[in-house]
Write a protein that holds these residues in place. Structure first.
Motif, mmCIF file in Angstrom:
data_model
loop_
_atom_site.group_PDB
_atom_site.id
_atom_site.type_symbol
_atom_site.label_atom_id
_atom_site.label_comp_id
_atom_site.label_asym_id
_atom_site.label_seq_id
_atom_site.Cartn_x
_atom_site.Cartn_y
_atom_site.Cartn_z
ATOM 1 N N UNK A 154 75.972 -102.968 -20.936
ATOM 2 C CA UNK A 154 75.821 -101.745 -21.404
ATOM 3 C C UNK A 154 75.245 -100.547 -21.784
ATOM 4 N N UNK A 155 77.007 -101.203 -22.783
ATOM 5 C CA UNK A 155 77.182 -99.769 -23.467
ATOM 6 C C UNK A 155 76.297 -100.250 -25.079
ATOM 7 N N UNK A 156 76.636 -102.110 -25.257
ATOM 8 C CA UNK A 156 75.325 -102.348 -25.892
ATOM 9 C C UNK A 156 74.490 -102.159 -26.173
ATOM 10 N N UNK A 157 73.825 -102.218 -24.885
ATOM 11 C CA UNK A 157 71.815 -102.055 -24.460
ATOM 12 C C UNK A 157 71.561 -99.986 -24.459
ATOM 13 N N UNK A 158 72.896 -99.360 -24.390
ATOM 14 C CA UNK A 158 72.381 -97.614 -24.468
ATOM 15 C C UNK A 158 72.586 -97.797 -26.449
ATOM 16 N N UNK A 159 73.002 -98.631 -27.295
ATOM 17 C CA UNK A 159 73.544 -98.011 -28.376
ATOM 18 C C UNK A 159 71.931 -98.616 -29.357
ATOM 19 N N UNK A 160 71.678 -99.774 -29.077
ATOM 20 C CA UNK A 160 70.062 -99.676 -29.384
ATOM 21 C C UNK A 160 69.161 -99.362 -28.463
ATOM 22 N N UNK A 161 68.722 -98.833 -27.547
ATOM 23 C CA UNK A 161 68.332 -97.829 -27.189
ATOM 24 C C UNK A 161 68.244 -96.789 -27.429
ATOM 25 N N UNK A 162 69.174 -95.776 -27.919
ATOM 26 C CA UNK A 162 69.376 -94.611 -28.498
ATOM 27 C C UNK A 162 68.337 -95.052 -29.814
ATOM 28 N N UNK A 163 69.397 -95.900 -30.437
ATOM 29 C CA UNK A 163 68.953 -95.961 -31.993
ATOM 30 C C UNK A 163 66.856 -96.440 -31.737
ATOM 31 N N UNK A 164 66.470 -97.032 -31.113
ATOM 32 C CA UNK A 164 64.748 -97.033 -31.296
ATOM 33 C C UNK A 164 64.519 -96.129 -30.451
ATOM 34 N N UNK A 165 65.408 -94.996 -29.637
ATOM 35 C CA UNK A 165 64.085 -94.473 -29.339
ATOM 36 C C UNK A 165 64.048 -92.752 -30.192
ATOM 37 N N UNK A 166 65.090 -92.799 -31.252
ATOM 38 C CA UNK A 166 65.439 -91.371 -32.205
ATOM 39 C C UNK A 166 63.792 -91.851 -32.840
ATOM 40 N N UNK A 167 63.279 -92.531 -33.034
ATOM 41 C CA UNK A 167 62.333 -93.165 -34.006
ATOM 42 C C UNK A 167 60.904 -92.188 -33.863
ATOM 43 N N UNK A 168 61.021 -92.086 -32.322
ATOM 44 C CA UNK A 168 59.799 -90.699 -31.886
ATOM 45 C C UNK A 168 60.470 -89.064 -32.265
ATOM 46 N N UNK A 169 61.770 -88.713 -32.657
ATOM 47 C CA UNK A 169 61.691 -88.355 -32.591
ATOM 48 C C UNK A 169 61.302 -87.016 -34.010
ATOM 49 N N UNK A 170 61.209 -85.215 -33.906
ATOM 50 C CA UNK A 170 60.473 -84.804 -35.418
ATOM 51 C C UNK A 170 61.545 -85.143 -36.711
ATOM 52 N N UNK A 171 62.947 -85.394 -36.197
ATOM 53 C CA UNK A 171 64.140 -84.778 -37.087
ATOM 54 C C UNK A 171 64.092 -86.155 -37.978
ATOM 55 N N UNK A 172 63.431 -87.171 -37.615
ATOM 56 C CA UNK A 172 63.918 -88.703 -38.593
ATOM 57 C C UNK A 172 64.566 -89.507 -37.374
ATOM 58 N N UNK A 173 64.436 -90.460 -37.982
ATOM 59 C CA UNK A 173 65.627 -91.734 -37.377
ATOM 60 C C UNK A 173 67.477 -91.103 -37.325
ATOM 61 N N UNK A 174 67.910 -91.428 -36.227
ATOM 62 C CA UNK A 174 69.237 -91.327 -36.239
ATOM 63 C C UNK A 174 70.163 -92.520 -36.793
ATOM 64 N N UNK A 175 71.210 -92.146 -36.869
ATOM 65 C CA UNK A 175 71.988 -93.496 -37.284
ATOM 66 C C UNK A 175 72.246 -94.671 -36.101
ATOM 67 N N UNK A 176 72.678 -95.719 -36.703
ATOM 68 C CA UNK A 176 72.888 -97.150 -35.352
ATOM 69 C C UNK A 176 74.385 -96.073 -35.173
ATOM 70 N N UNK A 177 74.665 -96.850 -33.870
ATOM 71 C CA UNK A 177 75.746 -96.348 -32.802
ATOM 72 C C UNK A 177 76.749 -97.581 -32.834
#
Length: 92
Positions: free
Chosen positions: A28-51
């Motif tokens: 679940x932690x690996x899944x959440x890290x990948x999902x948070x990285x992929x979901x950050x591409x839709x934000x206005x601030x830009x892509x966040x770094x990978x966890x």
């Protein structure tokens, strides 16, 4: 059934449940890290770094849990002679 036997079986079940829970939490932690990285591409601030910390913790927990359960099954099958000849214990 004797009280000591019930207690011993409870300990044996816990020895398999705890690594299973660790493997599940790691996945679940690996899944959440990948999902948070992929979901950050839709934000206005830009892509966040990978966890990487969260992902590596998940990978460690997942590998340890699966390795423990897999090793337990392998040695149990080896004791009962269920494995292929190349995995059987060497005789002197």
């Amino acid at each position: 059934m004797d009280v000591n036997q019930v207690f011993a079986r409870l300990i044996a079940v816990l020895l398999l449940v705890i690594p299973g829970l660790a493997a599940t939490f790691g996945f679940l932690e690996m899944k959440n890290a990948i999902f948070a990285y992929a979901a950050s591409f839709g934000e206005d601030q830009g892509a966040a770094g990978f966890g990487w910390g969260q992902f590596m913790l998940g990978l460690l927990l997942f590998a340890a849990g699966v390795g423990f359960i897999g090793g337990w099954i392998f040695f149990r099958d080896r004791k009962r002679n269920y494995v292929a000849p190349r995995f059987k214990a060497k005789r002197k």
